[in-house]
Design an enzyme around this catalytic site. Structure first.
Site, PDB file in Angstrom:
ATOM      1  CE  LYS A 196      10.291  22.237   0.383  1.00 55.33           C
ATOM      2  NZ  LYS A 196      11.417  22.022   0.347  1.00 55.33           N
ATOM      3  CB  SER A 215       7.594  14.338   2.562  1.00 53.54           C
ATOM      4  OG  SER A 215       7.887  15.182   3.173  1.00 53.54           O
ATOM      5  CD  GLN A 275       0.936  20.128  -2.098  1.00 58.42           C
ATOM      6  OE1 GLN A 275       0.342  21.150  -2.339  1.00 58.42           O
ATOM      7  NE2 GLN A 275       1.601  19.683  -0.669  1.00 58.42           N
ATOM      8  CD  GLU A 295      17.449  22.697  13.082  1.00 52.84           C
ATOM      9  OE1 GLU A 295      17.231  21.792  12.284  1.00 52.84           O
ATOM     10  OE2 GLU A 295      18.118  22.909  13.549  1.00 52.84           O
ATOM     11  CG  ASN A 304       0.129  22.916   0.709  1.00 52.98           C
ATOM     12  OD1 ASN A 304      -0.958  23.205   0.328  1.00 52.98           O
ATOM     13  ND2 ASN A 304       0.941  23.333   0.134  1.00 52.98           N
TER      14      ASN A 304
END
Length: 318
Positions: free
Chosen positions: A56, A81, A86, A207, A309
């Site tokens: 991200k 979320s 971050q 998925e 994370n």
């Protein structure tokens, strides 16, 4: 033939140059044992080693760099979320921009702590999309902040494409690249990279069966949503958007659904055999390969490990 609305190869190359000072060119790791287990040659692009621990950072950095000076002076706001929260906090800190982060009250504490470390200003809300959007809109109106979408924004998608671009630089002969799919920003970016930088590489997503809106969207040709999202893959509970879905529809080969126990087993395999920390969402593509071994037999398969994370107090395989 290229879709006329598709960004050019030049735009993706310029995006990569723009964000290079703010990201790591993450390693590509292999595992002989996992090759034997899967029956194919696996190449893991390890975005769990990215700054703030996830891919991200790429999209967040590109989105903030792309703002005007006036927009930067008013700050940015997003709802997330975890990982995008971050990423926006860290990218904004590096660029001297104020970041307002709307987070659901039940977001993992480890992710809230990281946002605080990166000096993001957290606004907590109820854990519904409506509550998140309302809180973000309020800040946008009050502060004049620019809203950044975690997955459904062109600048974010183009930034995300750079992970697969780097992977294809190292391994140009890939037959497939697999990513997880939640909001669709990583999948769309990967599809763009494969389209422009490879002659033969197909893009497939994994998925969770418990949040299979993207799978159903590809079949129906329109954006589907989930009524429930009972999956350990907390990063994959969102649905596709109008910016990324057209790319996914045209350039993603298929989506493979996996069960929760398959995600846990794949996550455990990577922890045990590769000695690296990944979050549940990151295990979904490997779970998809292991579920469909015949499709990938003896092929060169890239997997984008989306992030690392993870809440160490709440491991799914303990």
């Amino acid at each position: 033939m290229d879709n006329p609305n598709l960004p050019s190869k030049k735009i993706l190359l310029e995006t990569h140059q723009r964000i290079k000072p703010f990201i790591h060119n993450t390693p590509v790791l292999t595992s002989q044992l996992l090759n034997e287990v899967s029956g194919c040659n696996l190449f893991f692009k390890c975005e769990n080693f990215q700054k703030m621990g996830a891919f991200k950072m790429r999209g967040a950095a590109n989105a903030i760099i792309s703002l005007s000076e006036e927009e930067k002076s008013n700050g940015v706001v997003t709802h997330s979320s975890g990982n995008f929260a971050q990423a926006v906090s860290l990218a904004a800190q590096k660029l001297g921009v104020k970041a307002y982060i709307v987070m659901p009250e039940n977001a993992p504490q480890v992710k809230k702590n990281a946002v605080k470390t990166y000096k993001g200003d957290i606004i907590e809300c109820k854990s519904t999309l409506q509550a998140r959007e309302a809180a973000a809109n309020k800040i946008k109106e009050e502060k004049g902040a620019t809203f950044l979408h975690p997955s459904n924004q062109d600048e974010v998608i183009y930034g995300n494409s750079t992970a697969a671009m780097e992977l294809l630089e190292v391994q140009p002969e890939l037959d497939f690249i697999l990513t997880p799919v939640g909001g669709g920003g990583l999948l769309a970016g990967t599809a763009l990279a494969a389209h422009h930088f490879s002659k033969k590489c197909k893009v497939i997503a994994g998925e969770p069966m418990e949040a299979d809106d993207a799978y159903r969207s590809l079949i129906s040709g329109k954006i589907e949503t989930n009524e429930t999202v009972n999956t350990i893959s907390d990063g994959l509970k969102t649905h596709l958007g109008d910016r990324n879905f057209p790319i996914i529809k045209d350039y993603v080969d298929k989506i493979i659904r996996v069960e929760e126990h398959e995600i846990k087993e794949a996550m455990k395999l990577i922890w045990e055999r590769m000695k690296i920390i990944i979050e549940p969402s990151s295990a979904v593509p490997l779970a998809a390969v292991l579920k469909n071994k015949s499709e990938f037999k003896n092929k060169n398969v890239g997997i984008i490990i989306s992030g690392g994370n993870v809440d160490l107090k709440n491991l799914p395989f303990v």
